[in-house]
Design a protein around this motif. Structure first.
Motif, mmCIF file in Angstrom:
data_model
loop_
_atom_site.group_PDB
_atom_site.id
_atom_site.type_symbol
_atom_site.label_atom_id
_atom_site.label_comp_id
_atom_site.label_asym_id
_atom_site.label_seq_id
_atom_site.Cartn_x
_atom_site.Cartn_y
_atom_site.Cartn_z
ATOM 1 N N SER A 180 0.823 -1.204 0.000
ATOM 2 C CA SER A 180 0.000 0.000 0.000
ATOM 3 C C SER A 180 0.862 1.261 0.000
ATOM 4 O O SER A 180 0.521 2.257 -0.647
ATOM 5 C CB SER A 180 -0.917 0.018 1.225
ATOM 6 O OG SER A 180 -1.727 -1.136 1.256
ATOM 7 N N THR B 215 2.213 2.714 -3.445
ATOM 8 C CA THR B 215 1.256 3.515 -4.208
ATOM 9 C C THR B 215 1.157 4.926 -3.653
ATOM 10 O O THR B 215 1.131 5.915 -4.408
ATOM 11 C CB THR B 215 -0.128 2.845 -4.185
ATOM 12 O OG1 THR B 215 -0.018 1.515 -4.716
ATOM 13 C CG2 THR B 215 -1.129 3.627 -5.015
ATOM 14 N N ASN C 241 4.543 6.875 -4.091
ATOM 15 C CA ASN C 241 4.780 7.181 -5.499
ATOM 16 C C ASN C 241 4.111 8.508 -5.883
ATOM 17 O O ASN C 241 4.654 9.293 -6.667
ATOM 18 C CB ASN C 241 4.241 6.046 -6.375
ATOM 19 C CG ASN C 241 4.685 6.177 -7.825
ATOM 20 O OD1 ASN C 241 5.864 6.120 -8.137
ATOM 21 N ND2 ASN C 241 3.718 6.365 -8.721
ATOM 22 N N ARG C 242 2.939 8.763 -5.292
ATOM 23 C CA ARG C 242 2.242 10.020 -5.570
ATOM 24 C C ARG C 242 3.009 11.212 -4.991
ATOM 25 O O ARG C 242 3.145 12.254 -5.633
ATOM 26 C CB ARG C 242 0.827 9.967 -5.000
ATOM 27 C CG ARG C 242 -0.027 11.153 -5.413
ATOM 28 C CD ARG C 242 -1.445 11.045 -4.923
ATOM 29 N NE ARG C 242 -1.521 11.143 -3.472
ATOM 30 C CZ ARG C 242 -1.841 10.140 -2.669
ATOM 31 N NH1 ARG C 242 -2.124 8.948 -3.175
ATOM 32 N NH2 ARG C 242 -1.890 10.303 -1.370
ATOM 33 N N LEU D 237 5.823 -4.423 -9.266
ATOM 34 C CA LEU D 237 4.841 -3.553 -8.622
ATOM 35 C C LEU D 237 5.098 -2.058 -8.853
ATOM 36 O O LEU D 237 4.181 -1.336 -9.266
ATOM 37 C CB LEU D 237 4.750 -3.864 -7.124
ATOM 38 C CG LEU D 237 3.775 -2.987 -6.324
ATOM 39 C CD1 LEU D 237 2.360 -3.102 -6.877
ATOM 40 C CD2 LEU D 237 3.809 -3.366 -4.839
ATOM 41 N N PRO D 238 6.306 -1.538 -8.598
ATOM 42 C CA PRO D 238 6.507 -0.096 -8.822
ATOM 43 C C PRO D 238 6.259 0.318 -10.271
ATOM 44 O O PRO D 238 5.767 1.421 -10.532
ATOM 45 C CB PRO D 238 7.967 0.122 -8.415
ATOM 46 C CG PRO D 238 8.318 -1.030 -7.546
ATOM 47 C CD PRO D 238 7.529 -2.176 -8.074
ATOM 48 N N ALA E 60 2.506 0.258 -10.989
ATOM 49 C CA ALA E 60 1.890 1.417 -10.325
ATOM 50 C C ALA E 60 2.168 2.704 -11.090
ATOM 51 O O ALA E 60 1.286 3.567 -11.217
ATOM 52 C CB ALA E 60 2.409 1.535 -8.888
ATOM 53 N N SER F 146 -0.763 5.039 -12.622
ATOM 54 C CA SER F 146 -0.914 6.406 -12.113
ATOM 55 C C SER F 146 -0.766 7.444 -13.219
ATOM 56 O O SER F 146 -1.306 8.546 -13.125
ATOM 57 C CB SER F 146 0.118 6.675 -11.012
ATOM 58 O OG SER F 146 1.438 6.652 -11.539
ATOM 59 N N ARG G 106 -0.679 -8.110 -7.927
ATOM 60 C CA ARG G 106 0.023 -6.824 -7.970
ATOM 61 C C ARG G 106 -0.601 -5.874 -8.993
ATOM 62 O O ARG G 106 -0.470 -4.663 -8.864
ATOM 63 C CB ARG G 106 1.505 -7.058 -8.259
ATOM 64 C CG ARG G 106 2.248 -7.573 -7.027
ATOM 65 C CD ARG G 106 3.672 -7.995 -7.335
ATOM 66 N NE ARG G 106 4.392 -8.333 -6.109
ATOM 67 C CZ ARG G 106 4.333 -9.505 -5.497
ATOM 68 N NH1 ARG G 106 3.570 -10.474 -6.008
ATOM 69 N NH2 ARG G 106 5.002 -9.729 -4.393
ATOM 70 N N TYR H 262 -3.150 -4.218 -6.894
ATOM 71 C CA TYR H 262 -2.512 -3.307 -5.933
ATOM 72 C C TYR H 262 -2.019 -2.041 -6.642
ATOM 73 O O TYR H 262 -2.150 -0.937 -6.114
ATOM 74 C CB TYR H 262 -1.328 -3.988 -5.245
ATOM 75 C CG TYR H 262 -1.702 -5.222 -4.460
ATOM 76 C CD1 TYR H 262 -2.960 -5.366 -3.880
ATOM 77 C CD2 TYR H 262 -0.793 -6.275 -4.304
ATOM 78 C CE1 TYR H 262 -3.293 -6.506 -3.173
ATOM 79 C CE2 TYR H 262 -1.126 -7.415 -3.589
ATOM 80 C CZ TYR H 262 -2.379 -7.529 -3.032
ATOM 81 O OH TYR H 262 -2.709 -8.655 -2.334
ATOM 82 N N ALA H 263 -1.447 -2.210 -7.835
ATOM 83 C CA ALA H 263 -0.954 -1.056 -8.582
ATOM 84 C C ALA H 263 -2.090 -0.116 -8.966
ATOM 85 O O ALA H 263 -1.901 1.099 -9.062
ATOM 86 C CB ALA H 263 -0.217 -1.515 -9.835
ATOM 87 N N GLY I 6 -4.507 0.475 -7.084
ATOM 88 C CA GLY I 6 -5.056 1.006 -5.837
ATOM 89 C C GLY I 6 -6.266 0.250 -5.343
ATOM 90 O O GLY I 6 -7.029 0.746 -4.512
#
Length: 532
Positions: A90, A93, A96-97, A311-312, A315, A319, A394, A397-398, A400
Motif C-alpha cells: 500500500s 502507491t 509514489n504520488r 509492482l513499482p 503502479a 498512475s 500486484r 494493488y498497482a 489502488g
C-alpha cells in the motif's frame, strides 16, 4: 589478430553496467530489477536448501521439527491480519504520488506516521500473542502431544518479536522501492537465511532446536530492519517522531491496507491449512514444509522476484493513465512467467527424487525423503499458477484496489477448506498436496477473470500460442530428464544425486531449447536479447 579497441571499450562498459546494478543507490528498470531479485532469490534459495538440509540432519522429521515449523503460524497470522502481511504494497502507491509531486518531505512524514502508528498496534498484537500462545497451540495443533505442544508454545513466543522487525523493515524498504532501488530488498532474504544457519551452527549443541529461533530473530533484525533502515537513511529518508492515527496519510494507508488485513488469501492460508491437518501425522508438518521449501526455491525465482520487481512499474503506468500499456505489461509478464514455469515443472517432476535425496542424511531418513518427493512432485504441477497469481494480485494493488483481492481470497479460501478436508481424509497427506494445487488453481483463475471483468487486464491478451509451445517443450524436456534418471547408472549418494541433476538438467535444457526454437517460440530470443 588484435582485437579492435571499440570491442574492449564495449566490454568495459558492459562490465561497469553489471557492477553498477550492485551499487547501493542504483536505480533499476523492470528487467534489471527482476534480474537482481532473481539472483538474490537463487542465492537465498541455495541458502534455504542448506538451511533445510542442516535442520533435517540435526533434528530429522518428527515432533521436534513439527513444533518448530508450526511455531511460525501464530506470528505470521498476527503480521498478516494486523498489517496486511506486506506493508510496502500500500505504501508504494501512496509514496509514489508524493514523489511525482516532488514532495519528499511529505512522503517521509507519511511513512513515519504509518511506521509509528502500526508499530504500536503490532506491538500490542505481539503482546497478546505471547499471552495466548498456549491456547492457540492447543486449538491449531490439537493433535500434538503434550511435549510437542509445550515446545511449539515456547518457540512461538520466541519468534513473535521478529514480526516487529519485518514490519519496520518493510515500511522503510518502501522508500527504496519507490525510488526503484532494489539492492536492499535483494539482500534481505539472504541475510535472513544466514541468520538461521548461523544460529544452528553456533548454538544447536547448547540450545537444541531453540537455536533456530535465535537465528530467525537475528536474521529478521539484521536482514529486514537494520539493512532497510540503513538504506532508507542513506537515500534521504528523514524519520519523524510523530504519532497521529487521524493523520490523512495514515487514514489513506489504513483504508488501502484494511482489505489486506481482514482478507485471507490462499497464498497465506494454504500453509496454515496444511499444518492443521498434518499435525496428526508425526513428522507430517516437517516433510510437507521441506517439500514446500524445495518448491519455493524455483517458484521464488519465477514468481516472487519478478512479481516484487513489477509492482513499482505497474503502479507508475497506472498512475500515469497509460491503461493500455498497463494491461499489456501485466499480460506480457504473466505470459512469460507462465511459459518459463511450465518448463520448470517438467524439470522438477523428472528430477524430484535426486533433488529431495540431497536433503537425506542424519536424522532425515530414506522414508522421509521418499514421502517428501511425492509431495514435491504434486506441488510442482502448480508452479505456473503460483507465479501468475502474483502478477494478477500486484496488478490490482498497482491500481489502488486491495478490496477485490481480499474478497476473492476469502471466498476461495472458504471454498477450498472442504476440499482440503475431504482429500485429506480420503488420501492422507498426498490428498493435502493435491488440495493445495486445486486451491491455487481456483484463486488464479478467479483473479484473472476479475481483472478481465473490470476492463483492467483482458484474459485474451495472454500469449496463447507461446504457452502452447512452452507446454510442448516442457513435455519433451521432462521426457529427456526422466530418461536420464531411469537409464543412467550413477553412484549412490549425494555425489550421484548431483551428477544426475546435472545430466538431467543438460538434457532437459537442450530439448526445451530445441523444441522452442523449432516451433518458432519467441521465448529463446527474448531471453537471449535480454541477456545481451
Amino acid at each position: 589478430m588484435a582485437e579492435h579497441p571499440t570491442s574492449d571499450l564495449t566490454k568495459h562498459v558492459q562490465r561497469r553496467g553489471m557492477f553498477a546494478m550492485l551499487r547501493p543507490s542504483a536505480t533499476h528498470t523492470a528487467f534489471s530489477a527482476t534480474l537482481l531479485l532473481m539472483a538474490s532469490t537463487i542465492a537465498s534459495g541455495v541458502l534455504g536448501l542448506v538451511r533445510t538440509k542442516y535442520i533435517a540432519h540435526l533434528f530429522g522429521a518428527g515432533p521436534v521439527t513439527d513444533a518448530y515449523y508450526a511455531a511460525f503460524q501464530l506470528p505470521d497470522m498476527i503480521n498478516y491480519f494486523l498489517v496486511g502481511g506486506v506493508a510496502s504494497i500500500s505504501l508504494v502507491t501512496i509514496l509514489n504520488r508524493y514523489r511525482q509531486a516532488d514532495d519528499e518531505a511529505g512522503g517521509d512524514r507519511a511513512l513515519s506516521v504509518v511506521l509509528n502508528g502500526m508499530l504500536v498496534v503490532l506491538g500490542i498484537g505481539v503482546l497478546i500473542g505471547e499471552i495466548f500462545a498456549p491456547l492457540y497451540t492447543r486449538i491449531a495443533f490439537h493433535q500434538f502431544g503434550p511435549e510437542a505442544a509445550a515446545l511449539c508454545t515456547s518457540l512461538t513466543r520466541m519468534l513473535l518479536p521478529a514480526q516487529l522487525f519485518w514490519f519496520a523493515g518493510g515500511v522503510l524498504g518502501s522508500k527504496l522501492l519507490v525510488r526503484k532501488i532494489f539492492l536492499y530488498q535483494a539482500v534481505t532474504p539472504v541475510l535472513y537465511n544466514v541468520g538461521i544457519i548461523a544460529g544452528a551452527v553456533f548454538f544447536s549443541a547448547r540450545f537444541g532446536v531453540y537455536s533456530l529461533a535465535i537465528g530467525v530473530v537475528a536474521g529478521a533484525f539484521v536482514g529486514s530492519l537494520l539493512i532497510n533502515g540503513f538504506g532508507a537513511y542513506r537515500n534521504g529518508m528523514r524519520y519523524q517522531a510523530v504519532f497521529n492515527l487521524r493523520d490523512p496519510a495514515f487514514v489513506e494507508w489504513l483504508r488501502m491496507s484494511l482489505p489486506l488485513m481482514i482478507g485471507v488469501s490462499l497464498t497465506m492460508a494454504d500453509k496454515w491449512i496444511l499444518a492443521y491437518f498434518a499435525s496428526g501425522d508425526a513428522g507430517g508438518i516437517s516433510r510437507m514444509s521441506v517439500a514446500k521449501t524445495l518448491f519455493n526455491a524455483p517458484m521464488g525465482i519465477l514468481g516472487q522476484a519478478a512479481g516484487a520487481a513489477s509492482l513499482p512499474f505497474f503502479a507508475a503506468l497506472f498512475s500515469q493513465g497509460r491503461l493500455t500499456d498497463f494491461a499489456d505489461a501485466v499480460n506480457r509478464s504473466a505470459s512469460r512467467v507462465i511459459a518459463v514455469s511450465l518448463l520448470a515443472t517438467g524439470w522438477m517432476i523428472a528430477l524430484a527424487s535426486p533433488i529431495v535425496d540431497l536433503i537425506r542424511g542424519g536424522s532425515f531418513s530414506q522414508k522421509d525423503a521418499a514421502e517428501t518427493a511425492s509431495y514435491f512432485i504434486i506441488f510442482a504441477v502448480s508452479i505456473a499458477l503460483w507465479a501468475a497469481q502474483g502478477f494478477y494480485s500486484r496488478a490490482f494493488y498497482a491500481a489502488g484496489n486491495t478490496r477485490v483481492p481480499a474478497i476473492t481470497g476469502w471466498v476461495v479460501t472458504v471454498v477450498s477448506i472442504p476440499i482440503y478436508s475431504v482429500l485429506f481424509h480420503r488420501m492422507g497427506m498426498v490428498g493435502l498436496a493435491i488440495a493445495s494445487d486445486i486451491g491455487i488453481l481456483l484463486l488464479t483463475l478467479t483473479m484473472a477473470l476479475q481483472l478481465d471483468r473490470r476492463g483492467l487486464v483482458p484474459v485474451s491478451g495472454l500469449e496463447g500460442w507461446e504457452l502452447a509451445r512452452a507446454t510442448l517443450a516442457a513435455v519433451a524436456g521432462y521426457g529427456g530428464a526422466a530418461a536420464c534418471v531411469r537409464y543412467l547408472h550413477l553412484p549412490h549418494g549425494h555425489t550421484g544425486d548431483v551428477l544426475m541433476i546435472g545430466a538431467g538438467t543438460l538434457c532437459w535444457g537442450a530439448l526445451c531449447f530445441g523444441v522452442l526454437t523449432a516451433t518458432g517460440s519467441k521465448l529463446p530470443r527474448q531471453i537471449l536479447r535480454r541477456k545481451s
